[in-house]
Scaffold this motif. Sequence first.
Motif, mmCIF file in Angstrom:
data_model
loop_
_atom_site.group_PDB
_atom_site.id
_atom_site.type_symbol
_atom_site.label_atom_id
_atom_site.label_comp_id
_atom_site.label_asym_id
_atom_site.label_seq_id
_atom_site.Cartn_x
_atom_site.Cartn_y
_atom_site.Cartn_z
ATOM 1 N N THR A 91 -6.037 38.132 53.119
ATOM 2 C CA THR A 91 -6.448 36.992 52.292
ATOM 3 C C THR A 91 -7.912 36.661 52.529
ATOM 4 O O THR A 91 -8.586 36.155 51.624
ATOM 5 C CB THR A 91 -5.564 35.759 52.569
ATOM 6 N N GLY A 92 -8.430 36.973 53.713
ATOM 7 C CA GLY A 92 -9.868 36.789 53.967
ATOM 8 C C GLY A 92 -10.700 37.707 53.088
ATOM 9 O O GLY A 92 -11.741 37.307 52.557
ATOM 10 N N GLY A 93 -10.251 38.945 52.919
ATOM 11 C CA GLY A 93 -10.936 39.871 52.027
ATOM 12 C C GLY A 93 -10.860 39.409 50.585
ATOM 13 O O GLY A 93 -11.827 39.516 49.827
ATOM 14 N N MET A 94 -9.703 38.876 50.204
ATOM 15 C CA MET A 94 -9.544 38.364 48.840
ATOM 16 C C MET A 94 -10.483 37.189 48.598
ATOM 17 O O MET A 94 -11.110 37.092 47.543
ATOM 18 C CB MET A 94 -8.082 37.956 48.616
ATOM 19 N N LEU A 95 -10.589 36.311 49.584
ATOM 20 C CA LEU A 95 -11.492 35.168 49.455
ATOM 21 C C LEU A 95 -12.946 35.637 49.371
ATOM 22 O O LEU A 95 -13.732 35.113 48.574
ATOM 23 C CB LEU A 95 -11.301 34.211 50.638
ATOM 24 N N ALA A 96 -13.294 36.666 50.151
ATOM 25 C CA ALA A 96 -14.668 37.178 50.149
ATOM 26 C C ALA A 96 -15.051 37.782 48.799
ATOM 27 O O ALA A 96 -16.206 37.709 48.387
ATOM 28 C CB ALA A 96 -14.837 38.223 51.249
ATOM 29 N N ARG A 97 -14.094 38.366 48.100
ATOM 30 C CA ARG A 97 -14.405 38.977 46.800
ATOM 31 C C ARG A 97 -13.979 38.100 45.624
ATOM 32 O O ARG A 97 -13.938 38.540 44.475
ATOM 33 C CB ARG A 97 -13.784 40.371 46.709
ATOM 34 N N PHE A 98 -13.685 36.843 45.910
ATOM 35 C CA PHE A 98 -13.192 35.925 44.889
ATOM 36 C C PHE A 98 -14.138 35.823 43.695
ATOM 37 O O PHE A 98 -13.712 35.889 42.548
ATOM 38 C CB PHE A 98 -12.961 34.530 45.493
ATOM 39 N N CYS A 99 -15.420 35.678 43.955
ATOM 40 C CA CYS A 99 -16.390 35.514 42.868
ATOM 41 C C CYS A 99 -16.446 36.767 41.997
ATOM 42 O O CYS A 99 -16.335 36.701 40.778
ATOM 43 C CB CYS A 99 -17.762 35.168 43.428
#
Length: 191
Positions: free
Chosen positions: A43-51
Amino acid sequence: MRTVCLGDSFTQGFGVNRDENWVYLLNTPCSTFINKGISGDTTGGMLARFCSDAVHEKPNYLFITGGFNDLISGVSETVPQANYFAMVHQAFHNNMIPVVCTAPPFDPDAARAGWPELTDFDLVKDRYLALRNWLLSFANAFDLFHVDFYGEFEKVLSRNPGKDFYIDGIHLTSEGHEQIADIVLKALYSF
């Protein structure tokens, strides 16, 4: 309707062809589903690529499914909780409707050879159930759309005893993806 599905190998469709994946199966002339799943992502990776993966696609809806890899790596359930919280609020800020999703159940005893050396999958399962309960509580507390793939897929498994919908106890077969697509369609009618 335009929908981004942000997630890990479950969303990406590890082990099946692109056209057999649940996200692909949901595409119609009136509805576009965009697969932004990355196998092994947290989920940290997902948050990092959210934009780049969510905001730039300008979807109406954002399905968020993750957390399993966080727990495999040994982090506390509070890490995916905080990341879901952030992604949901960023979705609202960027005019998307977030859909909080749980992952389907998995069978620790059927995990691929070598994987049990990475982590205690029985412990991961217990911790994922705690995360699932938190996600459902979070969705209810904030009146969010949600899809409980875990609970709904357990119903599929109980209706089909002896049927194997898994490649390796974790990742779904093409038939498993068809079942997930059906679960999403039913959920969309209730939104």
